[in-house]
Design a protein around this motif. Structure first.
Motif, PDB file in Angstrom:
ATOM      1  N   ASP A 216      89.417  19.294 122.933  1.00  0.00           N
ATOM      2  CA  ASP A 216      89.871  18.925 121.589  1.00  0.00           C
ATOM      3  C   ASP A 216      88.834  18.022 120.922  1.00  0.00           C
ATOM      4  OD1 ASP A 216      92.154  20.373 121.895  1.00  0.00           O
ATOM      5  OD2 ASP A 216      93.533  18.666 121.866  1.00  0.00           O
TER       6      ASP A 216
ATOM      7  N   ALA B  54      89.896  24.765 119.065  1.00  0.00           N
ATOM      8  CA  ALA B  54      90.498  23.573 119.676  1.00  0.00           C
ATOM      9  C   ALA B  54      91.210  22.797 118.588  1.00  0.00           C
ATOM     10  CB  ALA B  54      89.420  22.699 120.318  1.00  0.00           C
TER      11      ALA B  54
ATOM     12  N   HIS C  83      96.712  10.090 122.875  1.00  0.00           N
ATOM     13  CA  HIS C  83      97.916  10.895 122.617  1.00  0.00           C
ATOM     14  C   HIS C  83      98.093  11.858 123.792  1.00  0.00           C
ATOM     15  CE1 HIS C  83     100.707  13.735 120.847  1.00  0.00           C
ATOM     16  NE2 HIS C  83     100.895  12.900 119.828  1.00  0.00           N
TER      17      HIS C  83
ATOM     18  N   TRP D 273      91.704  16.230 115.810  1.00  0.00           N
ATOM     19  CA  TRP D 273      92.524  15.025 115.676  1.00  0.00           C
ATOM     20  C   TRP D 273      91.815  14.002 114.789  1.00  0.00           C
ATOM     21  CZ3 TRP D 273      97.101  14.466 118.757  1.00  0.00           C
ATOM     22  CH2 TRP D 273      97.300  15.488 119.697  1.00  0.00           C
TER      23      TRP D 273
ATOM     24  N   CYS E 279      87.596  14.400 121.358  1.00  0.00           N
ATOM     25  CA  CYS E 279      88.714  13.532 120.985  1.00  0.00           C
ATOM     26  C   CYS E 279      88.920  12.420 122.011  1.00  0.00           C
ATOM     27  CB  CYS E 279      89.992  14.354 120.850  1.00  0.00           C
ATOM     28  SG  CYS E 279      91.380  13.339 120.319  1.00  0.00           S
TER      29      CYS E 279
ATOM     30  N   ASP F 211      99.174  14.765 124.095  1.00  0.00           N
ATOM     31  CA  ASP F 211      98.897  16.188 123.893  1.00  0.00           C
ATOM     32  C   ASP F 211      97.418  16.503 123.682  1.00  0.00           C
ATOM     33  OD1 ASP F 211     101.580  16.615 124.148  1.00  0.00           O
ATOM     34  OD2 ASP F 211     101.959  16.619 121.974  1.00  0.00           O
ATOM     35  N   VAL F 212      96.550  15.505 123.759  1.00  0.00           N
ATOM     36  CA  VAL F 212      95.114  15.784 123.618  1.00  0.00           C
ATOM     37  C   VAL F 212      94.657  16.584 124.838  1.00  0.00           C
ATOM     38  CG1 VAL F 212      92.799  14.797 123.551  1.00  0.00           C
ATOM     39  CG2 VAL F 212      94.632  13.750 122.207  1.00  0.00           C
ATOM     40  N   ALA F 213      94.060  17.760 124.590  1.00  0.00           N
ATOM     41  CA  ALA F 213      93.618  18.643 125.677  1.00  0.00           C
ATOM     42  C   ALA F 213      92.096  18.591 125.801  1.00  0.00           C
ATOM     43  CB  ALA F 213      94.069  20.071 125.388  1.00  0.00           C
ATOM     44  N   THR F 214      91.604  18.953 126.972  1.00  0.00           N
ATOM     45  CA  THR F 214      90.155  19.030 127.181  1.00  0.00           C
ATOM     46  C   THR F 214      89.563  19.961 126.130  1.00  0.00           C
ATOM     47  OG1 THR F 214      90.532  18.774 129.540  1.00  0.00           O
ATOM     48  CG2 THR F 214      88.365  19.582 128.870  1.00  0.00           C
TER      49      THR F 214
ATOM     50  N   ARG G 252      96.910  15.548 113.519  1.00  0.00           N
ATOM     51  CA  ARG G 252      96.387  16.681 114.296  1.00  0.00           C
ATOM     52  C   ARG G 252      96.431  17.950 113.454  1.00  0.00           C
ATOM     53  NH1 ARG G 252     100.016  17.914 119.241  1.00  0.00           N
ATOM     54  NH2 ARG G 252     101.465  17.787 117.506  1.00  0.00           N
TER      55      ARG G 252
END
Ligand SMILES: CC(C)(COP(=O)(O)OP(=O)(O)OC[C@H]1O[C@@H](n2cnc3c(N)ncnc32)[C@H](O)[C@@H]1OP(=O)(O)O)[C@@H](O)C(=O)NCCC(=O)NCCS
Length: 175
Positions: free
Chosen positions: A91, A126, A84, A129, A80, A86-89, A169
């Motif tokens: 994702d 995960a 944003h 998005w 991703c 809230d994008v986490a590693t 998401r």
């Protein structure tokens, strides 16, 4: 038929990406991109080298929909890159999903999306998005039907033009 892309598909995918970009956003939605911005976007983001790199990269998935040996649609997924908080590693993101107009409305887009989602889900649990143009209600309906919800908005650059986009998401764990 939907199949993973091969190295030799890069040029055809670039041609298809340009054709579907024009059909969708210029002819379809009538977005008045200044020609210089449109041309810069096509040259920088839809070039064969971009597709070749993504096909070669195991962190990306690229699929081709074919009819009679001719490419009529494609999908690209990968890490991703959406802006944003809230994008986490780890994702993932559906980066592109495009069919020629003549191939739309027959269920093929839904099948391509499910193929890409299945590949992303199989890699690791995960969030997934998607960035989608705010006025693209047809695509938004498809994403909503498959569990995506609006999480934000951002501006997508087409040269120096900015498209208003929604960020969707789907969480990793779904009831
Ligand atoms: C958006 C796009 C990929 C959809 O593909 P398509 O083949 O035309 O759509 P489908 O025939 O698969 O879907 C048609 C309908 O069935 C629904 N559907 C399809 N697959 C589904 C599934 N697996 N589960 C639930 N519903 C599904 C869709 O929500 C849609 O509903 P609607 O009639 O209310 O709009 C395609 O129209 C396209 O390429 N458009 C131009 C480019 C574009 O907008 N790309 C998205 C950029 S973010």
């Amino acid at each position: 038929m939907i199949r993973p892309a091969r190295a030799g598909d890069a040029a055809a995918l670039s041609d298809l990406a340009v054709a579907t970009f024009f059909e969708t956003f210029v002819e379809g939605f009538g977005i008045p991109y200044p020609p210089a911005d449109r041309d810069a976007y096509v040259a920088e983001k839809l070039a064969p080298a971009i597709f070749a790199a993504r096909i070669a990269d195991t962190d990306h998935g690229v699929w081709v929909a074919e009819q009679g040996g001719v490419a009529i649609g494609f999908a690209v997924a990968g890490p991703c890159g959406l802006p944003h908080a809230d994008v986490a590693t780890g994702d993932m993101e559906l980066k592109q999903l495009y069919l020629l107009r003549s191939a739309q409305g027959l269920g093929l887009g839904g099948r391509m999306l499910e193929t890409a989602l299945g590949w992303m889900e199989a890699r690791q649990p995960a969030a997934i998005w998607i960035g989608v143009w705010s006025g693209n209600l047809k695509a938004q309906r498809l994403y909503t039907a498959l569990g995506f919800e609006k999480a934000g908005e951002y501006q997508f650059p087409v040269g120096s033009w900015r498209d208003e986009e929604f960020i969707l998401r789907r969480p990793a764990s779904r009831g």
